[in-house]
Motif scaffolding. Structure first.
Motif, PDB file in Angstrom:
ATOM      1  N   ILE A  97      12.201   6.547   5.436  1.00 41.29           N
ATOM      2  CA  ILE A  97      12.652   5.389   6.383  1.00 41.29           C
ATOM      3  C   ILE A  97      11.038   4.901   6.546  1.00 41.29           C
ATOM      4  N   THR A  98      11.124   3.638   6.090  1.00 31.39           N
ATOM      5  CA  THR A  98       9.849   2.894   6.414  1.00 31.39           C
ATOM      6  C   THR A  98       9.533   2.494   7.823  1.00 31.39           C
ATOM      7  N   ILE A  99       8.396   3.120   8.352  1.00 34.79           N
ATOM      8  CA  ILE A  99       8.172   2.951   9.715  1.00 34.79           C
ATOM      9  C   ILE A  99       7.058   2.084  10.203  1.00 34.79           C
ATOM     10  N   SER A 100       6.329   1.796   9.058  1.00 31.68           N
ATOM     11  CA  SER A 100       5.381   0.522   9.268  1.00 31.68           C
ATOM     12  C   SER A 100       5.427  -0.423   8.365  1.00 31.68           C
ATOM     13  N   GLY A 101       4.884  -1.773   8.784  1.00 39.35           N
ATOM     14  CA  GLY A 101       4.874  -2.972   8.008  1.00 39.35           C
ATOM     15  C   GLY A 101       3.937  -2.550   7.051  1.00 39.35           C
ATOM     16  N   THR A 102       3.667  -3.259   6.041  1.00 39.36           N
ATOM     17  CA  THR A 102       2.324  -3.122   5.252  1.00 39.36           C
ATOM     18  C   THR A 102       1.133  -3.705   5.921  1.00 39.36           C
ATOM     19  N   VAL A 103       0.261  -2.775   5.942  1.00 38.98           N
ATOM     20  CA  VAL A 103      -1.054  -2.911   6.398  1.00 38.98           C
ATOM     21  C   VAL A 103      -1.871  -3.742   5.497  1.00 38.98           C
ATOM     22  N   TYR A 104      -2.173  -4.763   5.368  1.00 39.70           N
ATOM     23  CA  TYR A 104      -2.807  -5.482   4.241  1.00 39.70           C
ATOM     24  C   TYR A 104      -4.293  -5.446   4.632  1.00 39.70           C
ATOM     25  N   ASN A 105      -5.134  -5.141   3.443  1.00 40.78           N
ATOM     26  CA  ASN A 105      -6.776  -4.886   3.560  1.00 40.78           C
ATOM     27  C   ASN A 105      -7.063  -3.902   4.634  1.00 40.78           C
ATOM     28  N   ALA A 106      -6.386  -2.853   4.554  1.00 37.00           N
ATOM     29  CA  ALA A 106      -6.730  -1.718   5.278  1.00 37.00           C
ATOM     30  C   ALA A 106      -8.193  -1.179   5.121  1.00 37.00           C
TER      31      ALA A 106
END
Length: 140
Positions: A97-106
Motif C-alpha cells: 500500500i503506497t503511503i507516501s507521494g513520490t518525493v521528487y529530487n530527494a
C-alpha cells in the motif's frame, strides 16, 4: 557535510568512487494516531514514466521509527543526483500500500513521517485466534 572519496583501489588500478550512503528516516503512525510498530515498509526509486525499482525493505521499531540507508549511482566523482522516492507499507498478506507521494529530487538525507492505514496492522496472535473462531462460528 559528507565527502565523496576517490581512490585507485580497483583491482586493475582503476579509480573507485565511494560516496556516503543516502538516508531516509522517519516515523510511521496509524490513522488512529498510535505509533505503527513492527510494520514492514519498502522504499522504491521512481524513474521516468513511473518505472519503480525496489531499493530496500525495513521493519519499523516499537515506536514506529524506520530508517533506510542506500547508495546512489557510482562511477564518477560528481555527487549522486537526487532521487525520486516512494514508500509503501506491506500488509500481512504481502500486499503493498503506497503511503507516501513520490518525493521528487530527494536529497542525500531526507525525513518522512507517514500515516499507515490501521487495517494494515497484523492481528496479535490471541486476537487472530479469536477472529478465526468468530469466522468459523459464522461459517457453520
Amino acid at each position: 557535510m559528507t565527502e565523496t572519496t576517490i581512490d585507485k583501489g580497483g583491482p586493475d588500478g582503476s579509480i573507485v568512487v565511494q560516496r556516503p550512503p543516502n538516508t531516509l528516516t522517519g516515523k510511521l503512525f496509524f490513522d488512529t494516531g498510535l505509533p505503527a510498530a513492527e510494520i514492514m515498509v519498502r522504499l522504491y526509486g521512481i524513474s521516468f514514466g513511473g518505472q519503480d525499482t525496489k531499493i530496500g525493505e525495513v521493519k519499523s521499531d516499537a515506536q514506529g521509527s524506520y530508517s533506510f540507508s542506500y547508495s546512489g549511482p557510482v562511477g564518477t566523482a560528481a555527487p549522486a543526483p537526487p532521487g525520486n522516492l516512494q514508500v509503501r507499507a506491506v500488509d500481512p498478506t504481502g500486499k503493498e500500500i503506497t503511503i507516501s507521494g513520490t518525493v521528487y529530487n530527494a536529497g542525500q538525507s531526507a525525513s518522512l513521517n507517514l500515516v499507515v492505514p490501521s487495517a494494515i496492522q497484523p492481528l496479535a496472535p490471541e486476537r487472530s485466534e479469536e477472529h478465526t473462531s468468530e469466522l468459523q462460528s459464522h461459517h457453520d
